[in-house]
Design a protein around this motif. Structure first.
Motif, mmCIF file in Angstrom:
data_model
loop_
_atom_site.group_PDB
_atom_site.id
_atom_site.type_symbol
_atom_site.label_atom_id
_atom_site.label_comp_id
_atom_site.label_asym_id
_atom_site.label_seq_id
_atom_site.Cartn_x
_atom_site.Cartn_y
_atom_site.Cartn_z
ATOM 1 N N LEU A 49 44.597 57.053 53.407
ATOM 2 C CA LEU A 49 43.282 57.009 54.054
ATOM 3 C C LEU A 49 42.555 58.344 53.924
ATOM 4 C CD1 LEU A 49 44.229 54.981 57.241
ATOM 5 C CD2 LEU A 49 42.814 54.194 55.342
ATOM 6 N N ARG A 50 43.299 59.441 53.960
ATOM 7 C CA ARG A 50 42.690 60.767 53.775
ATOM 8 C C ARG A 50 42.097 60.894 52.384
ATOM 9 N NH1 ARG A 50 46.631 65.554 54.562
ATOM 10 N NH2 ARG A 50 47.577 64.472 52.803
ATOM 11 N N ARG A 51 42.832 60.425 51.366
ATOM 12 C CA ARG A 51 42.321 60.484 49.985
ATOM 13 C C ARG A 51 41.033 59.690 49.835
ATOM 14 N NH1 ARG A 51 47.856 60.432 48.976
ATOM 15 N NH2 ARG A 51 47.966 58.186 48.667
ATOM 16 N N ARG A 52 40.870 58.639 50.614
ATOM 17 C CA ARG A 52 39.655 57.812 50.567
ATOM 18 C C ARG A 52 38.537 58.367 51.450
ATOM 19 N NH1 ARG A 52 41.032 51.562 50.665
ATOM 20 N NH2 ARG A 52 41.983 51.438 48.619
ATOM 21 N N GLY A 53 38.822 59.433 52.176
ATOM 22 C CA GLY A 53 37.810 60.037 53.037
ATOM 23 C C GLY A 53 37.642 59.348 54.382
ATOM 24 N N GLU A 54 38.597 58.522 54.762
ATOM 25 C CA GLU A 54 38.494 57.755 56.009
ATOM 26 C C GLU A 54 38.967 58.529 57.239
ATOM 27 O OE1 GLU A 54 37.101 54.772 56.401
ATOM 28 O OE2 GLU A 54 36.632 54.712 54.276
ATOM 29 N N VAL A 55 39.932 59.428 57.051
ATOM 30 C CA VAL A 55 40.493 60.188 58.175
ATOM 31 C C VAL A 55 40.775 61.616 57.749
ATOM 32 C CG1 VAL A 55 41.600 58.149 59.200
ATOM 33 C CG2 VAL A 55 42.925 59.643 57.712
ATOM 34 N N ILE A 56 40.957 62.458 58.731
ATOM 35 C CA ILE A 56 41.518 63.786 58.544
ATOM 36 C C ILE A 56 42.896 63.702 59.197
ATOM 37 C CG2 ILE A 56 41.318 66.228 59.178
ATOM 38 C CD1 ILE A 56 38.251 65.650 59.439
ATOM 39 N N CYS A 57 43.944 64.090 58.495
ATOM 40 C CA CYS A 57 45.277 63.974 59.088
ATOM 41 C C CYS A 57 46.110 65.207 58.787
ATOM 42 C CB CYS A 57 45.977 62.707 58.617
ATOM 43 S SG CYS A 57 46.294 62.635 56.848
#
Length: 68
Positions: A49-57
């Motif tokens: 999800l981070r790679r897709r720009g959906e979250v910061i983790c």
């Protein structure tokens, strides 16, 4: 106005996508999620999800016997 959500998760892979989707649907623009040593697929899912720009983790591990 921008709204962000910060949360600590551990072993939440089964509900993580639905949880993030719900919060985005009600206006949360940024999800900052700290993984507290998950042993399921939570961390790989968050990375995707981070790679897709959906979250910061980030990984966030607590010491034994200490609250997060």
């Amino acid at each position: 106005m921008k709204i962000a959500l910060a949360a600590i998760v551990k072993d939440e892979a089964s509900s993580l996508l639905e949880w993030i989707a719900y919060h985005k649907s009600v206006g949360i623009e940024h999800c900052i999620i700290l993984d507290n040593g998950s042993r399921d697929e939570s961390w790989p899912l968050l990375c995707q999800l981070r790679r897709r720009g959906e979250v910061i983790c980030h990984r966030f591990r607590t010491l034994a016997g200490q609250p997060p």
